[in-house]
Design an enzyme around this catalytic site. Sequence first.
Site, short mmCIF file in Angstrom:
data_model
loop_
_atom_site.label_atom_id
_atom_site.label_comp_id
_atom_site.label_asym_id
_atom_site.label_seq_id
_atom_site.Cartn_x
_atom_site.Cartn_y
_atom_site.Cartn_z
N ARG A 41 -4.33 -6.48 -12.13
CA ARG A 41 -5.25 -7.29 -11.35
C ARG A 41 -6.64 -7.10 -11.94
O ARG A 41 -7.02 -5.98 -12.28
CB ARG A 41 -5.25 -6.86 -9.89
CG ARG A 41 -6.07 -7.79 -9.00
CD ARG A 41 -6.08 -7.25 -7.61
NE ARG A 41 -6.72 -8.13 -6.68
CZ ARG A 41 -6.06 -8.98 -5.89
NH1 ARG A 41 -4.76 -9.10 -5.99
NH2 ARG A 41 -6.70 -9.71 -5.02
N HIS B 116 -2.47 -16.06 -8.68
CA HIS B 116 -1.86 -14.89 -8.05
C HIS B 116 -0.40 -15.27 -7.81
O HIS B 116 0.03 -15.50 -6.69
CB HIS B 116 -2.60 -14.60 -6.73
CG HIS B 116 -2.26 -13.28 -6.10
ND1 HIS B 116 -1.43 -12.36 -6.71
CD2 HIS B 116 -2.62 -12.74 -4.92
CE1 HIS B 116 -1.32 -11.31 -5.92
NE2 HIS B 116 -2.03 -11.52 -4.83
N ARG C 22 -3.20 -3.85 -0.63
CA ARG C 22 -2.03 -4.60 -0.16
C ARG C 22 -1.10 -5.00 -1.31
O ARG C 22 0.09 -4.72 -1.28
CB ARG C 22 -2.58 -5.86 0.52
CG ARG C 22 -1.64 -6.64 1.34
CD ARG C 22 -2.44 -7.78 1.97
NE ARG C 22 -3.49 -7.27 2.85
CZ ARG C 22 -3.31 -6.99 4.13
NH1 ARG C 22 -2.13 -7.17 4.67
NH2 ARG C 22 -4.30 -6.54 4.87
N THR C 23 -1.67 -5.62 -2.32
CA THR C 23 -0.86 -6.10 -3.45
C THR C 23 -0.30 -4.93 -4.24
O THR C 23 0.86 -4.92 -4.66
CB THR C 23 -1.72 -7.00 -4.36
OG1 THR C 23 -2.21 -8.08 -3.58
CG2 THR C 23 -0.90 -7.56 -5.52
N LYS D 271 -15.91 3.28 -18.73
CA LYS D 271 -16.61 3.85 -19.88
C LYS D 271 -16.91 2.79 -20.91
O LYS D 271 -17.29 3.09 -22.05
CB LYS D 271 -15.76 4.96 -20.52
CG LYS D 271 -15.46 6.12 -19.58
CD LYS D 271 -14.97 7.33 -20.36
CE LYS D 271 -14.56 8.47 -19.46
NZ LYS D 271 -13.14 8.40 -19.07
#
Lengths: 153, 303
Positions: free
Chosen positions: B101, B129, B51-52, B80
């Site tokens: 994010r 956020h 969504r974001t 990794k």
Amino acid sequence: MANTKKELAVAALENGTVIDHIPTQSLFKVVNLLGIKNLTGSVTIGFNLDSKKCGKKGIIKVADVFFPEKTLNRIALIAPNAKINVIRGYEVVDKYTVTLPDEIVGIVKCGNPKCITNNEPVETHFHVVDRDNVVLKCHYCERSFKDDEIEII
Amino acid sequence: MSNNSLVSISDFSKDEILELLEDARRFEENPNQNLLSGKVVATLFFEPSTRTRLSFETAINRLGGRVIGFSDASTSSSSKGETLHDTIMMVSNYADLIIMRHYLEGAARYASEFSPVPIINAGDGANQHPSQTMLDLYSMYKTQGTLDNLTITMVGDLKYGRTVHSLLMAMYYFKPRFNFVACEELKMPVEYKIFCEKHGIEYHEYTDFSADVINETDILYMTRVQRERFTDLMEYERVKNLYTLRNSMLEGSKDNLRILHPLPRVNEIAYDVDKNPKAYYFKQAQNGLYARQAIICKVLGIK
Ligand SMILES: [Zn+2]
């Protein structure tokens, strides 16, 4: 200045720093925080001494070392009432109580396991948001911690 | 290091917030503007959030920019064992802006301290956020015509819901009045109540989601009550339907009332509410596009 035996014991240091009124349970943390085990000069550590003010106390006398005030203020987290006596030529030339700085870099571990500082090599950084109740806010994860939740690295 | 990063909504002053709202309004009028022509923006999603990510990438595309990045850490170099530090340094060689994010809290703040290009925090664990907060503010501003003196009722998970915490902090510039409606286990944390007291913000706490509270509300901010938040599952079963909004509950509500929800919803808003003109949550998500366009241009210093 009262000429009691205790004052004489402090004054017995020719040059150096006396850190008095350390809560006895914090004494060895203070020793670690100041890196005292790496010093080469003579250091006297008093543990479980009787104190009129706080039951049992600790005291540290460090010969020939003069810590910057900033360094000593770091111990305010665990010894908020610690008294500093700076001694030169058997005389107390400076005397103060430690004060909590506004920012604490290093020293304290963030109590949030999901904080970046516990997962990457990042130096911790806290803002003192409440001086009286000793509340620290992590600069990174923004969580706040009270004095009894604070863990010293 | 870039000082233009957006990590937390509190990085913005009141004037900056108002300016962003005005910019968002202009993007809503005309979302397709070639302001990012020739720019490359990286979207680094160490934790997936479709969504974001889609909202940010749409914002970039509509501004004429190009997108690089990854949508899941398992396909990225961090799987990794590369540190966040090294990933950011590598990507900053390619991109003019990094939108990230991360599942770790404080990750974006840390990245903003050494990244040569600006960072936009698209969510760091349970912490911040800010683009969600901006779109919430824009939705309120648009539907109420102002952000000043609003009565905002927050319902559901007020303990873990980061959107309600950020919104609460951002609103302190605008003299709000809050109602906190939640069960014992999901009450607003003490630190946010202290924040209100310190800034003279009036608030009331309720465990009952009653008509009296709804009827005095301008903005009804609903949140998800998630099963995994409960230590006591019996308690979850007891409360899960107590904080559900049904259309009949809106009968006596103010005309200007609007219902917001960060989405996705589960059962906290009944489907019969969707047809009510006071339901604003789908439009709210769309506002995210304009709010993000405004944020991107702000951090890049594009007017
Ligand atoms: Zn932290």
